[in-house]
Design an enzyme around this catalytic site. Structure first.
Site, PDB file in Angstrom:
ATOM      1  N   LYS A   7      31.164  24.205  70.660  1.00 57.16           N
ATOM      2  CA  LYS A   7      32.429  23.474  70.539  1.00 57.16           C
ATOM      3  C   LYS A   7      33.634  24.339  70.883  1.00 57.16           C
ATOM      4  O   LYS A   7      34.599  23.864  71.480  1.00 57.16           O
ATOM      5  CB  LYS A   7      32.578  22.893  69.132  1.00 57.16           C
ATOM      6  CG  LYS A   7      32.875  23.900  68.042  1.00 57.16           C
ATOM      7  CD  LYS A   7      33.139  23.227  66.721  1.00 57.16           C
ATOM      8  CE  LYS A   7      33.431  24.233  65.632  1.00 57.16           C
ATOM      9  NZ  LYS A   7      34.646  25.026  65.861  1.00 57.16           N
ATOM     10  N   THR A   8      33.593  25.623  70.508  1.00 55.73           N
ATOM     11  CA  THR A   8      34.740  26.489  70.797  1.00 55.73           C
ATOM     12  C   THR A   8      34.928  26.656  72.301  1.00 55.73           C
ATOM     13  O   THR A   8      36.045  26.643  72.816  1.00 55.73           O
ATOM     14  CB  THR A   8      34.558  27.864  70.125  1.00 55.73           C
ATOM     15  OG1 THR A   8      34.341  27.675  68.728  1.00 55.73           O
ATOM     16  CG2 THR A   8      35.781  28.734  70.327  1.00 55.73           C
ATOM     17  N   ASP A  54      40.752  21.439  66.216  1.00 58.22           N
ATOM     18  CA  ASP A  54      39.432  21.997  65.891  1.00 58.22           C
ATOM     19  C   ASP A  54      39.069  21.645  64.450  1.00 58.22           C
ATOM     20  O   ASP A  54      39.951  21.487  63.601  1.00 58.22           O
ATOM     21  CB  ASP A  54      39.482  23.524  66.064  1.00 58.22           C
ATOM     22  CG  ASP A  54      38.095  24.156  66.052  1.00 58.22           C
ATOM     23  OD1 ASP A  54      37.093  23.416  66.193  1.00 58.22           O
ATOM     24  OD2 ASP A  54      38.010  25.382  65.902  1.00 58.22           O
ATOM     25  N   GLU A  55      37.771  21.524  64.161  1.00 61.36           N
ATOM     26  CA  GLU A  55      37.248  21.272  62.801  1.00 61.36           C
ATOM     27  C   GLU A  55      37.924  20.052  62.159  1.00 61.36           C
ATOM     28  O   GLU A  55      38.370  20.088  61.006  1.00 61.36           O
ATOM     29  CB  GLU A  55      37.449  22.507  61.909  1.00 61.36           C
ATOM     30  CG  GLU A  55      36.837  23.786  62.447  1.00 61.36           C
ATOM     31  CD  GLU A  55      35.314  23.842  62.312  1.00 61.36           C
ATOM     32  OE1 GLU A  55      34.706  22.803  62.000  1.00 61.36           O
ATOM     33  OE2 GLU A  55      34.757  24.929  62.535  1.00 61.36           O
ATOM     34  N   GLN A  92      29.007  18.413  59.019  1.00 57.61           N
ATOM     35  CA  GLN A  92      29.373  19.701  58.429  1.00 57.61           C
ATOM     36  C   GLN A  92      30.656  19.610  57.610  1.00 57.61           C
ATOM     37  O   GLN A  92      31.348  20.602  57.400  1.00 57.61           O
ATOM     38  CB  GLN A  92      29.522  20.768  59.519  1.00 57.61           C
ATOM     39  CG  GLN A  92      28.225  21.077  60.246  1.00 57.61           C
ATOM     40  CD  GLN A  92      28.351  22.268  61.177  1.00 57.61           C
ATOM     41  OE1 GLN A  92      28.461  23.415  60.761  1.00 57.61           O
ATOM     42  NE2 GLN A  92      28.333  22.001  62.476  1.00 57.61           N
ATOM     43  N   ARG A 132      22.175  27.625  60.240  1.00 59.56           N
ATOM     44  CA  ARG A 132      22.669  29.000  60.459  1.00 59.56           C
ATOM     45  C   ARG A 132      21.572  29.867  61.067  1.00 59.56           C
ATOM     46  O   ARG A 132      21.840  30.944  61.600  1.00 59.56           O
ATOM     47  CB  ARG A 132      23.096  29.657  59.130  1.00 59.56           C
ATOM     48  CG  ARG A 132      24.246  29.015  58.355  1.00 59.56           C
ATOM     49  CD  ARG A 132      25.442  28.693  59.209  1.00 59.56           C
ATOM     50  NE  ARG A 132      25.356  27.325  59.710  1.00 59.56           N
ATOM     51  CZ  ARG A 132      26.094  26.862  60.709  1.00 59.56           C
ATOM     52  NH1 ARG A 132      26.924  27.660  61.342  1.00 59.56           N
ATOM     53  NH2 ARG A 132      25.988  25.609  61.092  1.00 59.56           N
TER      54      ARG A 132
END
Length: 723
Positions: free
Chosen positions: A33-34, A220-221, A251, A599
């Site tokens: 995503k970044t 973002d987020e 998330q 993770r």
């Protein structure tokens, strides 16, 4: 110009090139995503759709903002000037300084930190003669910040958001606090967003200015936004309507700090005609890990839906391990042994993490790693014995064991508050030096001889008497009973129970864990010596280390190997989520489990114990419902035990640990029953009251309780009732 698009998959490229109109990019864990957000920014500039200062880019952390700037600079061959890239608070501060006069401030206003905010609020409460013991200022500060997170100014608090603080005076004090801030030409962090939202809502000129200024908005987020952040974005986006929000509803794990998952779930309603693009190709984890995580999160109802799949061609990888162990001590030994084996095999310690649900879980793993000589770090927190509440409790124990320990006595004599100020301590130190006595003995001498007056004399006399009583309990009943009693009678537990900060519940859990740790030692002196040695056994600063952190703190990180201990009902999902009933809290816990599993890059190891020690007593534990929701085809079950009633049978495991049976004194054998409790039976539970059995599996019952909803309990804790 097309070089920056090289290497993007089809969905990523679509997310970059769909520049016009509202866009929601649902970016699963490890899907890049970044990179998408950064490339989209560069694409808008390189395709000449906007100038650098016409793109508003919002992140949640300064670290994310720095990373964004660095990536943009790399693509562009340098960092353009006039960028609007930053956190919600930094961007709003920049805006507010331009328009400060419109909210009765000057553009040189101060931004108060947490300590200054609390000190200012205390001044207001003191003037109103509020009893801080009954109405802690921290509780009101937390309430005010919650109101600000929801966009409420003084005078705008709806009835269902009212507080009973100080018999309903919270809103009055909120107004006084805001007025005092204006007098000081100051704001707090909550004001930065609140005042800008207020300006955008009420001042057409300000709103029109930013509609002209920003042609594109990147966020973002998005799943972590609270209501006031959501209002700010919506107001700004009504201009060009080119808003792109990147996030993952699976998330969303920060509701406890105000995040609203509904913000992302209702994006298409808020922005009609919005395009939703799903990034589902994961470039981090193996196929079994992704299958386990996707199957688990599919049990949530409140989600937009996506399924992760490997983005690279690689072997299937190892199955996700679920290790069933006898007790929490064996859990720590197993994890420690596995880590030691990986280390010897050449694995980097930096690529191994232990992810826990609650802070109190760190102690057992810390002590095991210290014993093995494996370096570790606590990420986002302090080592167990360095935490404030643990140091306070240990100071009480040091005075209990050794009254002449002046440093420990000085730490706790006014904790909780007993009116022992700086002046009283100076007098006490002077008297101690003059009489060549410890502070404890000097206090005892002065309270006996009338050296203190009034309320101070009464409270210190009571403290000295309490220590004498606690020493009696220590001699007669042992150190665990003494600790539990002194924490209760001293008011120390009550102090944290009254604290409304998000950290307070964790501090109380840590104190319970301290009691468990104490029960491992025959004497208090042995325990205090152990603590001193553990505290000194610091790992070197340099070099690779295991990471121990909470699941919340692990979001955004990745490791080759992830250990996920404590997957038991009441720990994960935690007891608060179970007690609240309904799906909302439970679904957030499941999202947290999803974050934990994703993770892991190469191997994920989930552990649960059949027994955990609560204070000095063993208590049987049920495996987490999340384990039952994992797909069997990608799971490898192992461990030293399988529970069959009160008996333990060893099962095969590639990581041998010693199986044992419960000694008679510690066995929690199920009371004999003539008949199992059938589905449909009415039952009574000491904690949850009356209910009806809706499902049964071995000794586990799913019960719909009349007052607390559905719970899963062991059948030995219920009594069958006649209808």
């Amino acid at each position: 110009m097309s070089d920056y698009l090289h290497g993007l998959n089809r969905a990523q490229q679509e997310a970059v090139e769909t520049t016009e109109g509202p866009v929601l990019v649902l970016a699963g864990a490890g899907t890049g995503k970044t990179r998408v957000l950064t490339t989209r920014f560069a694409h808008i500039l390189l395709s000449r759709r906007a100038f650098p200062n016409q793109i508003l880019t919002v992140t949640f952390t300064n670290k994310a903002a720095r990373e964004m700037r660095e990536r943009v600079a790399k693509i562009m061959g340098g960092l353009p000037e006039g960028l609007w890239i930053g956190t919600f608070h930094s961007l709003c501060a920049r805006m507010l300084r331009r328009w400060a006069d419109r909210v009765k401030l000057t553009n040189s206003f101060s931004i108060l930190d947490t300590d200054d905010q609390l000190r200012l609020l205390k001044q207001i409460l003191e003037a109103a003669r509020i009893d801080f013991k009954r109405w802690p200022p921290n509780a009101l500060m937390a309430q005010i910040q919650r109101w600000k997170d929801k966009g409420f100014m003084p005078g705008q608090i709806p009835t269902n958001e009212a507080s009973d603080y100080a018999n309903g005076r919270a809103e009055e004090f909120y107004a006084d606090y805001q007025a005092r801030l204006r007098q000081l030409n100051a704001v707090d962090f909550g004001d930065l967003l609140l005042l800008m939202v207020h300006l955008l809502k009420t001042d057409a000129e300000v709103l029109a200015f930013y509609h002209r200024a920003f042609h594109y908005i990147l966020v973002d987020e998005y799943q972590d936004t609270n209501l006031v952040q959501y209002y700010w974005l919506r107001l700004l986006a009504q201009g060009h309507k080119n808003i792109c929000c990147v996030g993952d509803d699976d998330q969303s794990i920060y509701s406890w700090r105000g995040a609203e998952i509904e913000n992302i779930l209702k994006f298409e309603r808020d922005f009609p005609g919005a395009k939703v693009i799903r990034l589902e190709a994961n470039y981090r984890s193996t196929k079994p890990i992704l299958a386990a995580a996707s199957h688990l999160i599919a049990h949530n109802e409140g989600r937009l839906g996506k399924t992760l799949h490997p983005g690279r061609d690689h072997s299937d990888g190892e199955k996700v391990e679920v290790i069933s162990l006898w007790d929490s001590e064996e859990e720590a030994r197993t994890v420690g042994g596995r880590i030691e084996s990986l280390w010897r095999a050449g694995e980097s310690l930096n690529e191994i993490a232990i992810l826990i649900r609650a802070g109190f879980q760190t102690r057992a793993f810390e002590e095991r790693l210290l014993t093995l000589g494996v370096p570790y770090r606590i990420v986002g927190g302090m080592r167990f014995y360095e935490r404030q509440e643990i140091r306070d409790a240990i100071a009480y124990l040091r005075v209990l064991a050794q009254p002449s320990d002046d440093l420990a006595f000085e730490r706790i004599v006014n904790l909780p508050k007993r009116g022992v100020g700086e002046s009283a301590m100076r007098n006490l130190h002077g008297a101690a030096r003059a009489a060549n006595l410890s502070l404890h003995d000097t206090t005892m001498k002065l309270v006996t001889e009338g050296g203190f007056k009034g309320k101070l004399a009464t409270t210190l006399h009571a403290l000295i008497d309490q220590f004498e009583a606690w020493r009696g309990i220590l001699a007669a009943q042992g150190s665990v009973a003494a600790l539990d009693t002194l924490l209760e009678e001293s008011g120390y537990l009550a102090m944290w129970k009254a604290d409304k900060s998000p950290e307070a519940p964790g501090r109380l859990e840590n104190l319970k864990e301290l009691s468990r740790a104490l029960s491992d030692f025959e004497t208090l002196a042995q325990f205090l010596e152990h603590v001193a040695l553990v505290t000194e056994a610091e790992a070197p600063e340099d070099g690779a280390k295991i990471s121990i952190m909470t699941l919340h703190g692990a979001k955004g990180l990745e490791f080759d190997t992830v250990f996920l201990p404590g997957w038991e009902e009441g720990i994960f999902p935690n007891q608060r989520a179970l007690d609240e009933g309904g799906n909302k809290s439970l679904e957030e816990e499941r999202r947290l489990a999803y974050v934990g599993i994703t993770r892991a890059k190469r191997r994920a190891v989930i552990l649960h114990a059949a027994n955990r020690r609560i204070y000095a007593n063993w208590q049987s534990s049920l495996p987490s419902r999340f384990i039952e929701e994992l797909p069997e085809e990608v799971i490898h079950r192992s461990g030293s035990v399988q529970q069959q009633g009160a008996h333990i049978a060893p099962v095969s495991t590639p990581f041998p640990t010693q199986a044992r049976r419960l000694d008679k004194w510690e066995a929690s054998a199920r009371p004999a029953r003539a008949l199992k409790v059938p589905v449909g039976a009415r039952v009574f539970h000491q904690k949850f009251g009356y209910g009806r059995v809706i499902a049964a599996e071995d000794d586990r019952l799913d019960i719909d309780f009349e007052t607390s909803g559905e719970k899963r309990v062991l059948d030995r804790f219920v009594e069958r009732q006649d209808d």
